[in-house]
Design a protein around this motif. Structure first.
Motif, PDB file in Angstrom:
ATOM      1  N   SER A  46       0.796  -1.153  -0.200  1.00  0.00           N
ATOM      2  CA  SER A  46       0.037  -0.023  -0.103  1.00  0.00           C
ATOM      3  C   SER A  46       0.943   1.318   0.022  1.00  0.00           C
ATOM      4  O   SER A  46       1.995   1.020   0.604  1.00  0.00           O
ATOM      5  CB  SER A  46      -1.022  -0.012   1.099  1.00  0.00           C
ATOM      6  OG  SER A  46      -0.114   0.158   2.478  1.00  0.00           O
ATOM      7  N   LEU A  66       0.284  -1.492 -11.109  1.00  0.00           N
ATOM      8  CA  LEU A  66      -0.718  -0.568 -10.151  1.00  0.00           C
ATOM      9  C   LEU A  66      -1.916  -1.415 -10.232  1.00  0.00           C
ATOM     10  O   LEU A  66      -2.560  -1.684 -11.305  1.00  0.00           O
ATOM     11  CB  LEU A  66      -0.812   0.768 -10.515  1.00  0.00           C
ATOM     12  CG  LEU A  66      -1.656   1.546  -9.791  1.00  0.00           C
ATOM     13  CD1 LEU A  66      -1.001   1.776  -8.289  1.00  0.00           C
ATOM     14  CD2 LEU A  66      -1.414   3.038 -10.595  1.00  0.00           C
ATOM     15  N   ARG A  68      -4.637  -0.612  -7.656  1.00  0.00           N
ATOM     16  CA  ARG A  68      -5.510   0.276  -7.410  1.00  0.00           C
ATOM     17  C   ARG A  68      -5.117   1.728  -6.973  1.00  0.00           C
ATOM     18  O   ARG A  68      -3.799   1.815  -6.603  1.00  0.00           O
ATOM     19  CB  ARG A  68      -6.281  -0.237  -5.910  1.00  0.00           C
ATOM     20  CG  ARG A  68      -7.554   0.445  -5.631  1.00  0.00           C
ATOM     21  CD  ARG A  68      -8.167  -0.395  -4.476  1.00  0.00           C
ATOM     22  NE  ARG A  68      -7.247   0.021  -3.178  1.00  0.00           N
ATOM     23  CZ  ARG A  68      -7.379  -0.615  -2.012  1.00  0.00           C
ATOM     24  NH1 ARG A  68      -8.243  -1.618  -1.819  1.00  0.00           N
ATOM     25  NH2 ARG A  68      -6.713  -0.257  -0.996  1.00  0.00           N
ATOM     26  N   GLY A  69      -6.050   2.719  -7.358  1.00  0.00           N
ATOM     27  CA  GLY A  69      -5.518   4.127  -6.977  1.00  0.00           C
ATOM     28  C   GLY A  69      -4.675   4.476  -8.161  1.00  0.00           C
ATOM     29  O   GLY A  69      -4.886   4.138  -9.322  1.00  0.00           O
ATOM     30  N   LYS A  70      -3.875   5.613  -7.846  1.00  0.00           N
ATOM     31  CA  LYS A  70      -3.229   6.487  -8.869  1.00  0.00           C
ATOM     32  C   LYS A  70      -1.968   6.932  -8.220  1.00  0.00           C
ATOM     33  O   LYS A  70      -1.647   7.094  -6.933  1.00  0.00           O
ATOM     34  CB  LYS A  70      -3.954   7.672  -9.183  1.00  0.00           C
ATOM     35  CG  LYS A  70      -3.221   8.603 -10.340  1.00  0.00           C
ATOM     36  CD  LYS A  70      -4.357   9.710 -10.854  1.00  0.00           C
ATOM     37  CE  LYS A  70      -4.372  11.009  -9.751  1.00  0.00           C
ATOM     38  NZ  LYS A  70      -5.330  12.100 -10.309  1.00  0.00           N
ATOM     39  N   LEU A  71      -0.665   6.718  -9.011  1.00  0.00           N
ATOM     40  CA  LEU A  71       0.544   7.412  -8.719  1.00  0.00           C
ATOM     41  C   LEU A  71       1.021   8.054  -9.860  1.00  0.00           C
ATOM     42  O   LEU A  71       0.684   8.148 -10.936  1.00  0.00           O
ATOM     43  CB  LEU A  71       1.443   6.238  -8.754  1.00  0.00           C
ATOM     44  CG  LEU A  71       1.244   5.044  -7.586  1.00  0.00           C
ATOM     45  CD1 LEU A  71       2.132   3.918  -7.922  1.00  0.00           C
ATOM     46  CD2 LEU A  71       1.341   5.639  -6.320  1.00  0.00           C
ATOM     47  N   PRO A  88      -4.380   1.969 -12.727  1.00  0.00           N
ATOM     48  CA  PRO A  88      -4.672   0.662 -12.349  1.00  0.00           C
ATOM     49  C   PRO A  88      -4.533  -0.113 -13.905  1.00  0.00           C
ATOM     50  O   PRO A  88      -4.961   0.179 -14.738  1.00  0.00           O
ATOM     51  CB  PRO A  88      -5.977   0.638 -11.824  1.00  0.00           C
ATOM     52  CG  PRO A  88      -6.283   1.768 -11.082  1.00  0.00           C
ATOM     53  CD  PRO A  88      -5.932   2.728 -11.872  1.00  0.00           C
ATOM     54  N   ALA A 109       2.726   9.137  -4.553  1.00  0.00           N
ATOM     55  CA  ALA A 109       1.154   8.732  -4.470  1.00  0.00           C
ATOM     56  C   ALA A 109       0.630  10.256  -4.298  1.00  0.00           C
ATOM     57  O   ALA A 109       1.246  11.070  -3.264  1.00  0.00           O
ATOM     58  CB  ALA A 109       0.580   8.095  -3.195  1.00  0.00           C
ATOM     59  N   ALA A 116      -2.695   3.936  -2.836  1.00  0.00           N
ATOM     60  CA  ALA A 116      -2.648   3.167  -3.906  1.00  0.00           C
ATOM     61  C   ALA A 116      -1.969   1.761  -3.633  1.00  0.00           C
ATOM     62  O   ALA A 116      -1.574   1.578  -2.398  1.00  0.00           O
ATOM     63  CB  ALA A 116      -1.617   3.780  -4.768  1.00  0.00           C
TER      64      ALA A 116
END
Length: 220
Positions: A46, A66, A68-71, A88, A109, A116
């Motif tokens: 995470s 990736l 989940r989420g965004k980077l 993702p 992040a 993420a």
């Protein structure tokens, strides 16, 4: 790299999640036990809002997916300068895996959003001698073919953005697969081709700048 576990999952739950990633689907179809071996050499992380996941200058044999989420792909000297966005399904870190070079950007992040989740696989096993390697020849070929596909696609983004630039007009070196198929010779050809493409991509990245296509990015 941060070492905080993202989720408390059983081995079966993790295998199901990873098997949904396009990169690993073919491995699982060919040999589920080989997929389990790859998962055993992997971690699920995470990344908290505002946390730096990878730093420029680091070296490593890890490739990242990736989930989940965004980077954000950021300038190492100024995180307010966002070079690209990962969503993702995106893969990153493949250039360093193939070339052994240091990473060139920070992966961060964004703040004020949910954490993420990143799946990370250590591909050091790709370079271990066969007699000490739990991965079979067909599995290593599948992995290298997938990496070659990703690298070619990244270079095609440059062809689309800079169609007349001499650096992108140079044709790819085409590999010549062994007629027998699934041989050590083909594996070496795939390794050489992946290195050629990774070096080319890093040159494009350095001289023309990373391309942000808003659904993934050129990230080493």
């Amino acid at each position: 790299m941060p070492m905080n576990p993202a989720l408390q999952l059983t081995a079966e739950e993790l295998e199901k999640k990873v098997a949904s990633l396009h990169f690993f689907k073919e491995v699982g179809r060919h040999d589920p036990q080989q997929l389990r071996i790859l998962i055993q050499q992997s971690h699920l992380y995470s990344v908290a809002p505002g946390e730096t996941f990878l730093k420029a200058g680091e070296q490593g044999s890890w490739m990242y997916f990736l989930m989940r989420g965004k980077l954000l792909v950021c300038d190492p000297l100024d995180h307010s300068k966002v070079i690209g966005v990962l969503i993702p399904g995106d893969v990153f870190g493949e250039i360093a895996v193939i070339t052994g070079n240091k990473r060139t950007q920070d992966i961060v992040a964004p703040g004020l959003i949910r954490e993420a989740v990143v799946f990370a696989t250590d591909f050091a096993c790709l370079h271990v001698k066969p007699e000490h390697n739990p991965l079979t020849l067909p599995t290593k070929l599948i992995v290298y073919r997938q990496i070659v596909h990703i690298l070619r696609w990244r270079i095609e983004l440059y062809r689309t953005r800079f169609p007349d630039h001499p650096m992108v007009r140079v044709p790819f070196n085409l590999i010549h697969r062994s007629p027998a198929g699934d041989t050590e010779e083909e594996l070496q050809e795939q390794r050489d081709y992946a290195l050629f493409l990774a070096d080319r991509l890093q040159q494009l990245n350095t001289k023309l700048g990373p391309i942000n296509n808003d659904v993934g990015d050129v990230v080493s």
